[in-house]
Every structure is written in structure tokens, then in C-alpha cells.
Write an enzyme that holds these catalytic residues in place. Structure first.
Site, PDB file in Angstrom:
ATOM      1  CE  LYS A 125       5.724  -6.145  -3.092  1.00  0.00           C
ATOM      2  NZ  LYS A 125       4.867  -6.196  -4.215  1.00  0.00           N
ATOM      3  CG  ASP A 143       3.294  -4.606   0.498  1.00  0.00           C
ATOM      4  OD1 ASP A 143       2.569  -4.179   1.414  1.00  0.00           O
ATOM      5  OD2 ASP A 143       3.666  -5.783   0.440  1.00  0.00           O
TER       6      ASP A 143
END
Length: 221
Positions: A125, A143
Site C-alpha cells: 500500500k 486499500d
DNA sequence: ATCCCGAGGG
DNA sequence: CCCTCTGGAT
């Protein structure tokens, strides 16, 4: 009610409507350098971007680079970032991360996914956010928002964020990854909430299998 | 109570 | 895969 086509047919229209609804979607974290973005992204875990920006507005003026964080030390840094939560873990990660940057990359943030993910405290991420927003390298971070919204829209079906990223990168052109990412996040925050999505006001409703299920009249089922 | 653009360790 | 780390907003 007409059937929804496959995502391959719906995708261009979904991209068009997202761009229309969120023309200015962008990274909400404040930063001037790749290093600042890296720090801000590590701080953003389980925390709103607004709060991260409050903390970094105090922190960044006193940072020249990773060396500053190493010199500050875990304990003092932890106090500085207390308000973002998970502050001890984040302070430890940021100091280790800074040491890695100095040792492996001469204090510079690498513009390379493998090198980024090898740094302490940097996962997929964070690497994606830095690649996309600091270096304009196509990346599609999945996400919680991207995962939820893409699944509801029927664009992905995988159970893990990693496999979902692969599914999305398969169907979305690389040049659209960055804006698509920001637009899905904006949509997830403003309309397609985790708990009760605002389908009634959603411009994507006609293209959304989950939204149509949710809003379908009970009489027909 | 539940949520916020996660990552590492068991 | 699950747990932990953590505080503030709503």
C-alpha cells in the site's frame, strides 16, 4: 430491468462517471518531497489524512531528510506523532525506515517498488502511494476503499487486496490507475460507505450490481 | 460502537 | 489467517 453487462463493457462508462464526479481527486496527504510523502503515508495507517497533515505540519519543517529522524530517535519522534495513533509502532518503523534509506540508498527514496517494499514499515500500500504520487509511476494501491467499491461495482471478485489489485490492473489501462485509485477512494469516503452506502444519490447506481440489489424493491424478490 | 488510504509477527 | 499497535472523530 435491463441486465448489467460484463465489466469490460461497463468499465469505460464507470471511468467516465467517476472522472465526472471526482475531477479533482488527488492524494490528500501534504508533502513536498518523496521522503515527506513516505513518512506521511506510514503515519496514515488507521488515521485520517487530516490528522496526519496536522502532525506533519509541525514535524516536516524540522526535517531535512532521513538523518533527522534517526537523530531525533524513537522516543522523541513518538511524542511528536502521538496524535496519529499507533505512535510507538510508527516511530519505530520510521526510524528503521530512515536507517534503511541511509544505508541502502544514500538517504534517497527509491522510485522502485521492490526497493520500497524492502524498507522497514513499507508494504504494498505505502509503496504504491509513493510510486504514484511522488514519482507519477502507475500503481494501483488496493486499500479498504478500493477493495470495497471495486467489489460492489463488480469489477473485482478476489478475496485478498493483492489479487484484487491484479484483477483491476488487468482491466483498467495503466494511464488511468492513479486517477482511478483516487476516485474510488473519494467515492468510498463520500458515497459508497462501508456500512450504509448512499445508493440513492450515487451516479454509478445504474452500473452497480450491488447498488441495484440493495435498492431493488422487495416485491420482486 | 465503529471507523480512519496498514504492516509485521505469530 | 488472526492479532496487535493506538488515538481522535463521529
Amino acid at each position: 430491468m435491463p441486465r448489467l453487462g460484463s465489466h469490460r463493457r461497463r468499465l469505460p462508462e464507470i471511468l467516465r462517471l467517476l472522472a465526472l464526479a471526482y475531477p479533482d481527486a488527488h492524494c490528500e496527504l501534504d508533502f513536498q518531497t518523496p521522503f515527506e510523502l513516505l513518512v506521511a503515508t506510514v503515519l496514515s495507517a488507521q488515521c485520517t489524512d487530516r490528522r496526519v497533515n496536522m502532525v506533519t505540519s509541525r514535524l516536516f519543517p524540522r526535517l531535512t531528510g532521513p538523518k533527522s529522524l534517526v537523530e531525533m530517535g524513537v522516543d522523541r519522534l513518538a511524542e511528536e506523532i502521538r496524535d496519529v495513533g499507533l505512535f510507538r509502532a510508527k516511530a519505530r518503523a520510521l526510524v528503521s525506515l530512515s536507517e534503511d534509506l541511509i544505508r541502502l540508498h544514500g538517504g534517497q527514496v527509491p522510485a522502485d517498488r521492490q526497493a520500497l517494499e524492502a524498507l522497514a514499515g513499507v508494504g504494498k500500500k505505502t509503496a504504491s502511494v509513493v510510486l504514484a504520487n511522488a514519482f507519477a509511476i502507475p500503481a494501483l494501491a488496493v486499500d479498504t476503499h478500493v477493495f470495497r467499491v471495486s467489489h460492489r461495482l463488480g469489477l473485482a471478485s478476489a478475496k485478498s487486496p493483492e489479487k484484487t489489485a491484479a484483477e483491476l490492473m488487468e482491466i483498467v489501462p495503466p494511464d488511468d490507475w492513479i486517477s482511478f485509485h483516487h476516485q474510488l477512494i473519494a467515492h468510498g469516503r463520500q458515497v459508497c460507505h462501508a456500512r450504509s452506502p448512499a445508493c440513492a444519490t450515487c451516479t454509478l447506481l445504474p452500473l452497480c450490481p450491488d447498488g441495484r440489489r440493495r435498492t431493488a424493491s422487495p416485491a420482486v424478490r
